[in-house]
Every structure is written in structure tokens, then in C-alpha cells.
Design a protein around this motif. Structure first.
Motif, PDB file in Angstrom:
ATOM      1  N   LEU A 124      79.135  10.580 -21.223  1.00  0.00           N
ATOM      2  CA  LEU A 124      80.188  11.842 -20.575  1.00  0.00           C
ATOM      3  C   LEU A 124      78.541  12.552 -19.934  1.00  0.00           C
ATOM      4  CD1 LEU A 124      83.644  13.175 -20.291  1.00  0.00           C
ATOM      5  CD2 LEU A 124      81.567  14.446 -19.913  1.00  0.00           C
ATOM      6  N   LEU A 125      78.425  12.962 -20.473  1.00  0.00           N
ATOM      7  CA  LEU A 125      77.150  14.266 -20.805  1.00  0.00           C
ATOM      8  C   LEU A 125      76.070  13.105 -19.422  1.00  0.00           C
ATOM      9  CD1 LEU A 125      76.326  16.449 -20.945  1.00  0.00           C
ATOM     10  CD2 LEU A 125      75.092  16.282 -23.194  1.00  0.00           C
ATOM     11  N   ASP A 126      75.933  12.054 -20.442  1.00  0.00           N
ATOM     12  CA  ASP A 126      74.509  11.652 -18.712  1.00  0.00           C
ATOM     13  C   ASP A 126      75.636  11.992 -17.310  1.00  0.00           C
ATOM     14  OD1 ASP A 126      72.969  11.395 -20.858  1.00  0.00           O
ATOM     15  OD2 ASP A 126      73.522   9.172 -21.671  1.00  0.00           O
ATOM     16  N   GLU A 127      76.603  11.704 -17.210  1.00  0.00           N
ATOM     17  CA  GLU A 127      76.760  10.805 -16.038  1.00  0.00           C
ATOM     18  C   GLU A 127      76.943  12.242 -15.011  1.00  0.00           C
ATOM     19  OE1 GLU A 127      78.598   8.297 -14.046  1.00  0.00           O
ATOM     20  OE2 GLU A 127      77.835   7.649 -16.072  1.00  0.00           O
ATOM     21  N   MET A 128      76.851  14.156 -16.136  1.00  0.00           N
ATOM     22  CA  MET A 128      76.759  15.059 -15.483  1.00  0.00           C
ATOM     23  C   MET A 128      75.801  15.034 -14.943  1.00  0.00           C
ATOM     24  SD  MET A 128      80.055  16.472 -17.029  1.00  0.00           S
ATOM     25  CE  MET A 128      80.206  17.963 -16.127  1.00  0.00           C
ATOM     26  N   VAL A 129      74.887  14.747 -15.965  1.00  0.00           N
ATOM     27  CA  VAL A 129      73.345  15.762 -16.162  1.00  0.00           C
ATOM     28  C   VAL A 129      71.957  14.609 -16.099  1.00  0.00           C
ATOM     29  CG1 VAL A 129      71.738  16.937 -16.887  1.00  0.00           C
ATOM     30  CG2 VAL A 129      74.558  17.934 -16.959  1.00  0.00           C
ATOM     31  N   GLN A 130      71.337  14.649 -15.249  1.00  0.00           N
ATOM     32  CA  GLN A 130      69.986  13.534 -15.456  1.00  0.00           C
ATOM     33  C   GLN A 130      69.086  14.188 -15.400  1.00  0.00           C
ATOM     34  OE1 GLN A 130      71.141  10.818 -12.038  1.00  0.00           O
ATOM     35  NE2 GLN A 130      72.775  10.144 -13.378  1.00  0.00           N
ATOM     36  N   ASN A 131      68.458  14.256 -16.466  1.00  0.00           N
ATOM     37  CA  ASN A 131      66.636  14.437 -16.677  1.00  0.00           C
ATOM     38  C   ASN A 131      67.034  15.918 -15.933  1.00  0.00           C
ATOM     39  OD1 ASN A 131      63.751  14.278 -15.855  1.00  0.00           O
ATOM     40  ND2 ASN A 131      63.948  14.027 -14.109  1.00  0.00           N
TER      41      ASN A 131
END
Length: 158
Positions: free
Chosen positions: A121-128
Motif C-alpha cells: 500500500l505504501l509503495d503504491e503511494m510513494v515511489q523513490n
């Protein structure tokens, strides 16, 4: 880079989730985490939710028994931070609302027992280190699809 790290910590100071968006050695991570957690937990609820510490601007917010802590690097000269602290506070709120929509009322146990889904879920919101998605439905759609497919797979083997 916008976000350097994100931490979810309980009131006892135990890290329940950590996500780093820049390379920091493991020894330095542990030291930084413990110092920042101690600093955030020792502040009263009447104090500001923004702290500058060791070259980072730290924004935190407490929801029930969990502290959500986001750290961003200060600029090279140390005078100005290009990141909007209120925007990061709103990001924390959006993250909590998204997790609430996904799990009902999010609690520490939900994070502990569904750690990889929370990371997803966090990776869907924040990338790099950059916030790429803030729409709750767009973030939750892949999680819903994964859950549906896993239920299909379970029904096949019964």
C-alpha cells in the motif's frame, strides 16, 4: 528527493514499520530511528509536529497508539527545506485514511500481521521518495484485486 524515510512506531517506541527511500547504513538507521523516536515520543501533544534533527526535517503525527513519522532531508545549506511540512502532515493523514478504508480501523496488530500488504500500500503511494498517488481508490484497487485472486486460488484447492 522528497521523503527520506517513513516510520510507524507504537507508544513504547517499538518500530512497527520502516521504509527508507535513500541509502543509510544499518547502524546509522538504528541510531537515527531510536533518536528520532525518542525525540518525537518525548514531546507533548501541545508542541509542534515538526522537528529538525541531524539534517532532517521530521514531521510526525499520532493516531491512537501509533506515531507516523516522515523524514525529509534539509537542503545543503541547512537554511531552507523545499518540502512543505503541512503537505507531509496531510500525506500522513491520507495514508492513515487509506489504511482505515482498507482494514476498517487500523491498529498496531493490523500492521504487524499484514506487514507486506502495508508495504505494498505504501509503495503504491510513494515511489523513490516521491508521493505519486493520493487517491484512496487508486491505491486500494490493486490490493482488492490481489485479495480477490487469492480467494479464487483458495477456493480452487478446497
Amino acid at each position: 528527493m522528497a521523503i527520506s524515510f517513513l516510520l510507524m512506531v507504537n507508544k513504547q517506541g517499538q518500530t512497527r514499520l520502516s521504509s527508507y527511500y535513500e541509502w543509510i547504513s544499518l547502524i546509522e538507521r538504528n541510531a537515527l530511528e531510536s533518536e528520532i523516536i525518542r525525540k518525537c515520543l518525548s514531546r507533548s501533544e501541545f508542541q509542534c509536529s515538526f522537528v529538525e534533527y541531524r539534517g532532517y526535517k521530521v514531521v510526525y503525527r499520532r493516531y491512537a497508539s501509533l506515531f507516523f513519522i516522515v523524514g525529509t532531508k534539509l537542503s545543503k545549506d541547512g537554511n531552507d527545506n523545499p518540502e512543505n511540512e503541512l503537505g507531509l502532515l496531510e500525506f500522513i493523514h491520507n495514508l492513515v485514511e487509506t489504511m482505515d478504508k482498507w482494514a476498517g480501523s487500523i491498529c498496531e496488530l493490523d500492521i504487524m500481521y499484514s506487514l507486506e500488504l502495508i508495504h505494498f500500500l505504501l509503495d503504491e503511494m510513494v515511489q523513490n521518495g516521491h508521493i505519486v498517488e493520493s487517491n484512496k481508490m487508486n491505491v486500494l484497487r490493486p490490493l482488492d484485486l490481489m485479495e480477490r485472486e487469492s480467494q479464487k486460488a483458495e477456493s480452487i484447492y478446497r
